[in-house]
Design a protein around this motif. Structure first.
Motif, short mmCIF file in Angstrom:
data_model
loop_
_atom_site.label_atom_id
_atom_site.label_comp_id
_atom_site.label_asym_id
_atom_site.label_seq_id
_atom_site.Cartn_x
_atom_site.Cartn_y
_atom_site.Cartn_z
N GLU A 1 0.88 -1.08 0.03
CA GLU A 1 0.04 -0.24 0.09
C GLU A 1 0.76 1.41 0.10
O GLU A 1 0.40 2.43 -0.17
CB GLU A 1 -0.87 0.01 1.02
N ASP A 2 2.17 1.23 0.31
CA ASP A 2 2.88 2.35 0.51
C ASP A 2 4.44 2.19 -0.22
O ASP A 2 5.29 1.82 0.18
CB ASP A 2 3.32 2.65 1.87
N GLU A 3 4.48 2.63 -1.55
CA GLU A 3 5.70 2.64 -2.02
C GLU A 3 6.80 3.16 -1.67
O GLU A 3 7.99 2.61 -1.69
CB GLU A 3 5.65 2.91 -3.51
N GLU A 4 6.61 4.27 -1.09
CA GLU A 4 7.52 5.17 -0.34
C GLU A 4 8.33 4.55 1.05
O GLU A 4 9.41 4.53 1.02
CB GLU A 4 7.17 6.38 0.15
N LEU A 5 7.36 3.84 1.69
CA LEU A 5 7.67 2.90 2.67
C LEU A 5 8.57 1.67 2.14
O LEU A 5 9.66 1.43 2.88
CB LEU A 5 6.50 2.16 3.62
N LEU A 6 8.06 1.03 1.07
CA LEU A 6 9.02 0.05 0.41
C LEU A 6 10.48 0.45 0.17
O LEU A 6 11.13 -0.09 0.20
CB LEU A 6 8.14 -0.50 -0.90
N ARG A 7 10.42 1.68 -0.37
CA ARG A 7 11.77 2.24 -0.94
C ARG A 7 12.58 2.40 0.37
O ARG A 7 13.89 2.34 0.35
CB ARG A 7 11.66 3.39 -1.80
N GLU A 8 12.04 3.11 1.38
CA GLU A 8 12.79 3.43 2.58
C GLU A 8 13.45 2.13 3.30
O GLU A 8 14.53 2.04 3.56
CB GLU A 8 11.85 3.94 3.59
N LEU A 9 12.44 1.18 3.27
CA LEU A 9 12.94 -0.23 4.01
C LEU A 9 13.84 -0.83 3.10
O LEU A 9 14.91 -1.34 3.63
CB LEU A 9 11.82 -1.20 4.38
N SER A 10 13.98 -0.80 1.76
CA SER A 10 14.73 -1.52 0.95
C SER A 10 16.05 -0.75 1.17
O SER A 10 17.19 -1.54 0.97
CB SER A 10 14.34 -1.37 -0.52
N PRO B 1 20.97 -4.80 3.17
CA PRO B 1 22.13 -4.87 2.52
C PRO B 1 21.95 -5.05 1.22
O PRO B 1 21.21 -5.94 0.81
CB PRO B 1 23.15 -5.95 3.31
N THR B 2 22.77 -4.78 0.32
CA THR B 2 22.59 -4.98 -0.98
C THR B 2 23.25 -6.37 -1.58
O THR B 2 22.79 -6.78 -2.52
CB THR B 2 23.46 -3.70 -1.97
N GLY B 3 24.30 -6.85 -0.94
CA GLY B 3 24.60 -8.33 -1.30
C GLY B 3 25.81 -7.90 -2.41
O GLY B 3 26.04 -8.99 -2.95
N SER B 4 25.97 -7.02 -2.86
CA SER B 4 26.98 -6.45 -3.89
C SER B 4 28.64 -6.58 -3.56
O SER B 4 29.19 -6.59 -4.50
CB SER B 4 26.45 -5.29 -4.65
N GLY B 5 28.95 -6.68 -2.32
CA GLY B 5 30.19 -6.66 -1.80
C GLY B 5 30.57 -8.00 -1.87
O GLY B 5 30.06 -9.11 -2.03
N PRO B 6 31.98 -8.18 -1.82
CA PRO B 6 32.65 -9.61 -1.93
C PRO B 6 32.49 -10.23 -0.63
O PRO B 6 32.32 -9.89 0.46
CB PRO B 6 34.14 -8.83 -2.08
N VAL B 7 32.60 -11.36 -0.97
CA VAL B 7 32.43 -12.42 0.36
C VAL B 7 33.68 -13.19 0.44
O VAL B 7 34.08 -13.63 -0.32
CB VAL B 7 31.36 -13.55 0.06
N THR B 8 34.12 -13.21 1.92
CA THR B 8 35.39 -13.89 2.16
C THR B 8 35.04 -14.83 3.18
O THR B 8 34.50 -14.59 3.98
CB THR B 8 36.42 -12.86 2.62
N VAL B 9 35.29 -16.20 2.88
CA VAL B 9 35.11 -17.25 3.57
C VAL B 9 36.55 -17.94 4.11
O VAL B 9 37.22 -18.29 3.02
CB VAL B 9 34.11 -17.99 3.06
#
Length: 94
Positions: free
Chosen positions: A47-56, A60-68
């Motif tokens: 019901e609230d696209e602005e809220l969706l954008r705010e919470l998104s 985390p974007t998950g675009s950073g490197p992962v080191t294991v």
């Protein structure tokens, strides 16, 4: 995040969200209560696209490197893992 959702709801929506949160908090194993809370949050986001954008933007974007790194005898490392067995003579039962 839940606070942001609550602030964006009208009076009735706030009451419904509060009840759903309380039910899920009272019994986290109650799948119906958890599903009802999820539905309240989903409805608010639909019901609230602005809220969706705010919470998104808070997620985390998950675009950073992962080191294991695994170190030591029988060490296991993975970004995602389901079952790992490192012992001798292990028995796996379904």
């Amino acid at each position: 995040m839940l606070h942001a959702v609550w602030h964006r709801r009208h009076e009735q929506g706030r009451a419904e969200l509060e009840a759903a949160v309380q039910d899920a908090a009272d019994d986290p194993e109650d799948e119906t209560a958890v599903a009802a809370l999820c539905q309240q949050i989903k409805r608010a986001l639909l019901e609230d696209e602005e809220l969706l954008r705010e919470l998104s933007a808070l997620l985390p974007t998950g675009s950073g490197p992962v080191t294991v790194t695994a170190s030591g005898e029988r060490a296991i490392a993975a970004q995602t893992i389901t079952t790992a067995i490192t012992g001798d003579n292990a028995t796996i039962q379904p």
